[in-house]
Structures are given as structure tokens and as C-alpha cells.
Design an enzyme around this catalytic site. Sequence first.
Site, PDB file in Angstrom:
ATOM      1  N   GLU A  35      -4.910  -0.586  -8.549  1.00 15.94           N
ATOM      2  CA  GLU A  35      -3.958   0.467  -8.937  1.00 15.94           C
ATOM      3  C   GLU A  35      -2.705  -0.209  -9.491  1.00 15.94           C
ATOM      4  OE1 GLU A  35      -4.658   4.213  -5.919  1.00 15.94           O
ATOM      5  OE2 GLU A  35      -3.720   2.441  -5.066  1.00 15.94           O
TER       6      GLU A  35
ATOM      7  N   ASN B 249      -5.040   5.674  -1.301  1.00 16.04           N
ATOM      8  CA  ASN B 249      -4.640   5.859   0.090  1.00 16.04           C
ATOM      9  C   ASN B 249      -4.171   7.280   0.377  1.00 16.04           C
ATOM     10  OD1 ASN B 249      -5.285   3.437   1.300  1.00 16.04           O
ATOM     11  ND2 ASN B 249      -3.433   2.438   0.606  1.00 16.04           N
TER      12      ASN B 249
ATOM     13  N   SER C   7       0.825  -1.208   0.000  1.00 15.39           N
ATOM     14  CA  SER C   7       0.000   0.000   0.000  1.00 15.39           C
ATOM     15  C   SER C   7       0.856   1.254   0.000  1.00 15.39           C
ATOM     16  CB  SER C   7      -0.889   0.029   1.245  1.00 15.39           C
ATOM     17  OG  SER C   7      -1.674  -1.124   1.315  1.00 15.39           O
TER      18      SER C   7
END
Length: 286
Positions: free
Chosen positions: A154, A193, A121
Site C-alpha cells: 500500500e 487493515n 500500519s
Amino acid sequence: MTDIERVGVVGCGQMGAGIAEVCARAGLDVMVAETTGEALEIGRTRLYNSLSRAAQRGKISQEEFDSTQARLSFTTDLGEFADRDLVIEAVVENEQVKTEIFQVLDQVVTRQDAILASNTSSIPLVKLAVATSRPDHVIGIHFFNPAPVQKLVELIPALTTSEGTVARTQSMVEKVLGKHAIHAQDRSGFVVNALLIPYLLSAIRMFESGIASREDIDNGMELGCAHPMGPLKLSDLIGLDTVASVADSMYAEYKEPLYAAPPLLQRMVDAGRLGRKTGSGFYAYA
Ligand SMILES: NC(=O)c1ccc[n+]([C@@H]2O[C@H](COP(=O)([O-])OP(=O)(O)OC[C@H]3O[C@@H](n4cnc5c(N)ncnc54)[C@H](O)[C@@H]3O)[C@@H](O)[C@H]2O)c1
């Protein structure tokens, strides 16, 4: 349709299990690796339960349930990934652990144009890429939680990733897995994020400072903004250790106060209250 038939997934936690399920349901041969036999059993059960729920809800037929299971295999030995065309790493958000895994994958995966991907992430992809002898074949494929449900992925090329790797990955993710891909530069937080984490941290700060109860904060966003889940519930779903790790990486990258993890979040991680996966976070879970 693409040149990817055999997939390896490293880590069978909430994301690894979901990614393995998505790939196996799409007809790919999937091998999943975990650290220990015990962790493997927990991961296998997690995957099996999710598949069973899909069958019970009529999302897959009994035949698809059986064939999907038949395409899945499990191991504690990364050496068995030698014949994989694509490996997706989904272990804990820890740069050292991930770097070591990429070094091992570089040694064991024999196909030189195999794609080595991370579901990280927030860890810079370039750091994982340069840990291998094939940095042009390393890319970020960031799925969302739960992976079998969320449409978005993504794609994050490192500075070293070749255009061919990006194109092959996008083709596989869209045509085989049926996901929608968006592209982001290799900057901590990528697109989603970078927007989501400051919002979750703001909600935790609001709760910590006593401005409102956890229920009122969550109801505020669910009933006032039509979010399917309020920010504290969502933090529990993501895992508070993951929220804290992503925030730390983003803070390290940008030094912006809005990315700094509030003390309460850190204390909850220290206490092992990581959210749904440990049965306790901002809420208690059965
Ligand atoms: N939780 C989310 O909502 C979410 C969403 C997108 C991406 N991610 C990313 O996905 C990754 C995994 O997150 P998660 O939520 O699944 O975590 P998790 O804690 O549920 O699972 C991590 C798993 O990795 C395993 N593991 C650790 N070291 C290993 C090793 N050396 N070899 C094999 N397995 C190993 C652990 O046993 C555990 O089962 C992280 O990089 C995280 O940032 C998480």
C-alpha cells in the site's frame, strides 16, 4: 530503471528483515539498522534463515543467494545511512519511537530528494512527515507479512507528500521490487487493515466470550471460507502487540466500537504472549 540504488532499512524484526530481503534480492544495496548488537544478530539470523529457505526450495540459485548476501550490510549507527536514496523505517508501532527516527534520518541522509518511508500500519504519515524538514519526501510504503511472499504494497502519501515522490516510489516498488501497489489516503488502517482488523478483533471477542474454541473459529474460516489461515492464527502471525497497536490507532481515529481492542487481547500483550515471535499466543509455537 529508477534513481534508487542504495536502501536503508530501520528495524530488523519480522517486517524489516523481510523488506531488506526483498530489496537485496531485487539487486539493491541494502543497509539494515537495529538498536543493539544483540538485536542486529537476531535480525541478521532471521534474514539469513529466510534466504536459506528460499535457496533450499529452489526459489533462488546459489549464485543469487551469495550475491544477495553480499549486497546486505548491518549497523547499529543510523549515521551510516548518509548515502541512502531511500530509507524504509520498520520499527515497533510506536509514534514517539518512529518520530525520533524520522528526525534523525532528516539530519543524516544527505541526498535532499531521498525518500523517507515508513512501513507503519496505522500511524498518520503526516506526523512523521512534519517531524522532518522535507515533508514532501515522506511516504508510507506498507508491505505485508511475510514481505518476500506477499505481492501487495500500500502506498500512502501524507497531505504534504509531493506527486513526484509518489510516482518515484510507485515506479521503484513495481518495476524494481515486482510488487503490486494500491493507493490509500492517510487514514488509520489504510485499505487492508481497515477491513482486516475489525474481523480479527471479532474473532478474539468470539473466543473470549466462549462461543467457540480457537480451533473451531480458525477451522470455520479456513474450511468454510477458504481462507489460508484462520483469524486467531493470523493474529499470532502478525503479532498481538501489533494487532493491539493498530486497533488502538484506529479506535483513536474513528471512535468506533468495532476497532476497540477486546480485554483478552490487551491482557495477552501485557503477559508478553505476542504470538509466534514469542513462542506463545492463541497457540503455542516450538
Ligand atoms: N507484523 C506484521 O504483520 C506487519 C505487517 C505490515 C506492517 N507492519 C508494521 O511494521 C513495523 C514493524 O513490525 P514488526 O512486526 O516487524 O515488529 P517486530 O517487533 O518484529 O520488529 C520491530 C523491530 O524494531 C526494532 N527497533 C525498535 N526500535 C528501534 C530503533 N530505534 N532503531 C532500530 N530498530 C528498532 C526492534 O529491535 C525490533 O527488532 C510496525 O510499524 C508494524 O505496524 C507489521
